[in-house]
Design a protein around this motif. Structure first.
Motif, PDB file in Angstrom:
ATOM      1  N   VAL A  74      -2.918  14.022   2.719  1.00 41.10           N
ATOM      2  CA  VAL A  74      -2.678  13.684   1.330  1.00 41.10           C
ATOM      3  C   VAL A  74      -1.184  13.458   1.168  1.00 41.10           C
ATOM      4  CG1 VAL A  74      -2.888  14.419  -1.065  1.00 41.10           C
ATOM      5  CG2 VAL A  74      -4.609  15.146   0.609  1.00 41.10           C
ATOM      6  N   VAL A  75      -0.831  12.248   0.808  1.00 41.32           N
ATOM      7  CA  VAL A  75       0.569  11.995   0.490  1.00 41.32           C
ATOM      8  C   VAL A  75       0.679  12.158  -1.021  1.00 41.32           C
ATOM      9  CG1 VAL A  75       2.449  10.343   0.534  1.00 41.32           C
ATOM     10  CG2 VAL A  75       0.893  10.500   2.476  1.00 41.32           C
ATOM     11  N   ASN A  76       1.206  13.300  -1.404  1.00 45.20           N
ATOM     12  CA  ASN A  76       1.334  13.609  -2.838  1.00 45.20           C
ATOM     13  C   ASN A  76       2.702  13.155  -3.345  1.00 45.20           C
ATOM     14  OD1 ASN A  76       0.400  14.794  -5.295  1.00 45.20           O
ATOM     15  ND2 ASN A  76       1.741  16.547  -4.899  1.00 45.20           N
ATOM     16  N   LYS A  77       2.896  13.256  -4.628  1.00 48.01           N
ATOM     17  CA  LYS A  77       4.125  12.789  -5.284  1.00 48.01           C
ATOM     18  C   LYS A  77       4.320  11.302  -5.009  1.00 48.01           C
ATOM     19  CE  LYS A  77       6.226  17.360  -5.174  1.00 48.01           C
ATOM     20  NZ  LYS A  77       7.457  18.171  -5.179  1.00 48.01           N
ATOM     21  N   ALA A  78       3.211  10.583  -5.113  1.00 46.70           N
ATOM     22  CA  ALA A  78       3.246   9.142  -4.885  1.00 46.70           C
ATOM     23  C   ALA A  78       4.074   8.438  -5.947  1.00 46.70           C
ATOM     24  CB  ALA A  78       1.826   8.580  -4.858  1.00 46.70           C
ATOM     25  N   ASP A  79       4.489   9.163  -6.973  1.00 44.34           N
ATOM     26  CA  ASP A  79       5.366   8.596  -8.007  1.00 44.34           C
ATOM     27  C   ASP A  79       6.834   8.651  -7.596  1.00 44.34           C
ATOM     28  OD1 ASP A  79       5.101  11.415  -8.097  1.00 44.34           O
ATOM     29  OD2 ASP A  79       5.878  11.490 -10.145  1.00 44.34           O
ATOM     30  N   MET A  80       7.107   9.271  -6.459  1.00 46.05           N
ATOM     31  CA  MET A  80       8.497   9.428  -6.035  1.00 46.05           C
ATOM     32  C   MET A  80       8.860   8.361  -5.008  1.00 46.05           C
ATOM     33  SD  MET A  80       9.480  12.197  -7.657  1.00 46.05           S
ATOM     34  CE  MET A  80      10.768  13.137  -6.827  1.00 46.05           C
ATOM     35  N   PRO A  81      10.182   8.032  -4.899  1.00 45.84           N
ATOM     36  CA  PRO A  81      10.584   7.027  -3.913  1.00 45.84           C
ATOM     37  C   PRO A  81      10.318   7.507  -2.481  1.00 45.84           C
ATOM     38  CG  PRO A  81      12.504   7.915  -5.115  1.00 45.84           C
ATOM     39  CD  PRO A  81      11.276   8.519  -5.722  1.00 45.84           C
ATOM     40  N   GLY A  82      10.048   6.538  -1.611  1.00 48.07           N
ATOM     41  CA  GLY A  82       9.871   6.883  -0.198  1.00 48.07           C
ATOM     42  C   GLY A  82       8.418   6.964   0.221  1.00 48.07           C
ATOM     43  N   LEU A  83       7.530   6.589  -0.683  1.00 48.89           N
ATOM     44  CA  LEU A  83       6.095   6.677  -0.403  1.00 48.89           C
ATOM     45  C   LEU A  83       5.688   5.830   0.810  1.00 48.89           C
ATOM     46  CD1 LEU A  83       3.162   7.481  -1.310  1.00 48.89           C
ATOM     47  CD2 LEU A  83       3.185   5.388  -2.670  1.00 48.89           C
ATOM     48  N   GLU A  84       6.136   4.540   0.802  1.00 51.91           N
ATOM     49  CA  GLU A  84       5.708   3.646   1.888  1.00 51.91           C
ATOM     50  C   GLU A  84       6.208   4.136   3.241  1.00 51.91           C
ATOM     51  OE1 GLU A  84       6.832   1.306  -1.017  1.00 51.91           O
ATOM     52  OE2 GLU A  84       4.777   1.910  -1.482  1.00 51.91           O
ATOM     53  N   GLN A  85       7.479   4.563   3.260  1.00 52.73           N
ATOM     54  CA  GLN A  85       8.047   5.041   4.526  1.00 52.73           C
ATOM     55  C   GLN A  85       7.217   6.190   5.078  1.00 52.73           C
ATOM     56  OE1 GLN A  85       9.924   4.042   1.818  1.00 52.73           O
ATOM     57  NE2 GLN A  85      12.071   4.556   2.239  1.00 52.73           N
ATOM     58  N   LEU A  86       6.837   7.100   4.205  1.00 52.19           N
ATOM     59  CA  LEU A  86       6.088   8.270   4.661  1.00 52.19           C
ATOM     60  C   LEU A  86       4.728   7.872   5.222  1.00 52.19           C
ATOM     61  CD1 LEU A  86       5.652  11.249   5.091  1.00 52.19           C
ATOM     62  CD2 LEU A  86       5.167  11.537   2.669  1.00 52.19           C
ATOM     63  N   VAL A  87       4.060   6.959   4.520  1.00 54.85           N
ATOM     64  CA  VAL A  87       2.745   6.508   5.007  1.00 54.85           C
ATOM     65  C   VAL A  87       2.895   5.814   6.360  1.00 54.85           C
ATOM     66  CG1 VAL A  87       0.780   4.971   4.550  1.00 54.85           C
ATOM     67  CG2 VAL A  87       1.730   6.366   2.699  1.00 54.85           C
ATOM     68  N   HIS A  88       3.952   4.996   6.501  1.00 52.31           N
ATOM     69  CA  HIS A  88       4.205   4.329   7.790  1.00 52.31           C
ATOM     70  C   HIS A  88       4.475   5.326   8.888  1.00 52.31           C
ATOM     71  CE1 HIS A  88       5.232   0.238   5.834  1.00 52.31           C
ATOM     72  NE2 HIS A  88       3.987   0.279   6.288  1.00 52.31           N
ATOM     73  N   GLN A  89       5.305   6.296   8.565  1.00 51.37           N
ATOM     74  CA  GLN A  89       5.675   7.326   9.533  1.00 51.37           C
ATOM     75  C   GLN A  89       4.428   8.051  10.038  1.00 51.37           C
ATOM     76  OE1 GLN A  89       8.113  10.304   7.745  1.00 51.37           O
ATOM     77  NE2 GLN A  89       9.763  10.080   9.228  1.00 51.37           N
ATOM     78  N   LEU A  90       3.572   8.323   9.097  1.00 54.39           N
ATOM     79  CA  LEU A  90       2.335   9.034   9.397  1.00 54.39           C
ATOM     80  C   LEU A  90       1.439   8.196  10.312  1.00 54.39           C
ATOM     81  CD1 LEU A  90       1.433  11.764   8.439  1.00 54.39           C
ATOM     82  CD2 LEU A  90       0.483  10.728   6.386  1.00 54.39           C
ATOM     83  N   THR A  91       1.318   6.927   9.970  1.00 54.34           N
ATOM     84  CA  THR A  91       0.498   6.014  10.784  1.00 54.34           C
ATOM     85  C   THR A  91       1.086   5.898  12.186  1.00 54.34           C
ATOM     86  OG1 THR A  91       0.295   4.791   8.718  1.00 54.34           O
ATOM     87  CG2 THR A  91      -0.718   3.803  10.647  1.00 54.34           C
ATOM     88  N   ASP A  92       2.420   5.788  12.255  1.00 50.88           N
ATOM     89  CA  ASP A  92       3.085   5.697  13.563  1.00 50.88           C
ATOM     90  C   ASP A  92       2.807   6.931  14.407  1.00 50.88           C
ATOM     91  OD1 ASP A  92       4.120   3.300  12.891  1.00 50.88           O
ATOM     92  OD2 ASP A  92       6.152   4.019  12.460  1.00 50.88           O
TER      93      ASP A  92
END
Ligand SMILES: Nc1nc2c(ncn2[C@@H]2O[C@H](COP(=O)(O)OP(=O)(O)OP(=O)(O)O)[C@@H](O)[C@H]2O)c(=O)[nH]1
Ligand SMILES: [Mg+2]
Length: 332
Positions: A201-219
């Motif tokens: 669960v990537v929470n605080k999706a209202d905060m900056p940095g959401l895409e980077q975190l999802v990418h990092q996770l996928t990587d």
């Protein structure tokens, strides 16, 4: 009175407590949880009375770094499932930020729908002073909530150490909650959290940095070569507003139903049981060696007598003394 009825009279109050928990008495539930938490022998003594009734509840772990929004999310999920008439039990391990519904947290209580709802039972537990390890205690607390007839048991732990990760393992399903901007993925990997996730669960999706975190996770999943069909789904939420929570809850429902049908849930429960029994056995052995047999004192005395001692030699001495004592007493 015969010996048998005398023994029976001694355990009767404990049996009554089991019946009261089963009947949905919250005070009895809290009392039994205290036994479980402290490793009180009365808990193990009555366990046989109800163990065949256990296993009905879904056990869901919610873990992740401090401040990721775990409690907020737990509250939202509880509210979602309450709306479907499901009953909820929550165990929050060492919460630094309380549930707004946490009636046990004294003056930090804020009124919320959960606090007044009899369909939600919240228990907070400090990690310090828990007898026999955190996972041992949370397994037992979850059993009490299962007996108390909860449909869903939500276990929140901060994913920072091995014992917390063990808790996240002894569930049917675990959510790893991350939030953008904290270098979380690397921290979580270090803590061994990535392996216990059934859903990210990537929470605080209202905060900056959401895409980077999802990418990092996928990587990270790419690097670990996790086959596509075994990859935990990544869902995004804003727990503070409730955005994405219904989708998350439905995903959990679907995943759970699928695993029940395929037998994966039972396989996981068998694996969990195996670990749990090992923990209990190891805990008892430890207690037996150091406390029961008084060898903790022997060790202190041997070290204190000032002579140079070999670590392995002394360990052998302790173990031999323990075996000798065991042989004299006969089988346990
Ligand atoms: N912006 C934003 N803030 C959030 C969100 N979810 C939770 N918060 C806030 O983040 C803070 C921490 O939330 P908690 O739910 O207490 O986090 P936690 O993971 O339970 O924290 P610990 O139990 O202390 O590890 C609170 O101030 C929440 O209101 C979100 O989706 N977006
Ligand atoms: Mg919390």
């Amino acid at each position: 009175m015969t010996a048998a009825t005398e023994a029976d009279a001694m355990v009767r109050p404990e049996r009554d407590l089991v019946a009261r928990v089963r009947a949905g008495e919250s005070i009895a539930c809290a009392r039994m949880m205290t036994w479980a938490e402290r490793g009180d022998a009365r808990f193990a003594a009555v366990y046989g009375e109800f163990e065949s009734e256990l296993g009905r509840a879904r056990r869901i772990g919610i873990t992740g770094p401090p401040g990721a929004g775990k409690s907020t999310l737990v509250e939202r999920l509880a509210t979602h499932w309450r709306a479907q008439e499901r009953t909820i039990g929550i165990v929050a391990v060492d919460p630094s930020s309380p549930f707004s519904g946490g009636a046990l947290l004294g003056d930090r209580v804020r009124m919320s729908s959960l606090a007044l709802d009899k369909g939600v039972f919240i228990r907070s537990m400090a990690t310090r002073g828990v007898f026999g390890g955190l996972a041992r205690a949370t397994d037992d607390l979850a059993d009490v909530l299962d007996l108390y007839d909860r449909d869903d048991i939500l276990l929140e732990t901060v994913g920072v150490g091995q014992s917390e990760v063990d808790v996240a393992r002894s569930t049917d399903l675990t959510l790893v909650v991350l939030h953008p901007g904290g270098g979380d993925t690397i921290q979580a990997m270090k803590a061994g959290l990535m392996e216990v996730a059934d859903v990210y669960v990537v929470n605080k999706a209202d905060m900056p940095g959401l895409e980077q975190l999802v990418h990092q996770l996928t990587d990270t999943l790419d690097v670990r070569d996790v086959p596509l069909d075994e990859r935990p789904p990544i869902l995004t939420t804003v727990a503070s507003s409730g955005e994405g929570v219904a989708e998350l809850a439905e995903r959990i429902d679907a995943l759970d139903a699928e695993r029940r049908a395929s037998g994966k849930r039972d396989a996981r429960r068998a694996a969990n049981l195996r670990l749990r029994v090992r923990r209990i056995v190891e805990g008892r052995l430890q207690h037996d060696i150091w406390q029961e047999s008084g060898l903790a004192r022997t060790l202190d005395e041997r070290v204190a007598d000032g002579r140079t001692l070999s670590a392995y030699g002394l360990a052998d001495e302790i173990l031999n003394a323990y075996r000798e004592r065991r042989n004299l007493e006969g089988p346990a």
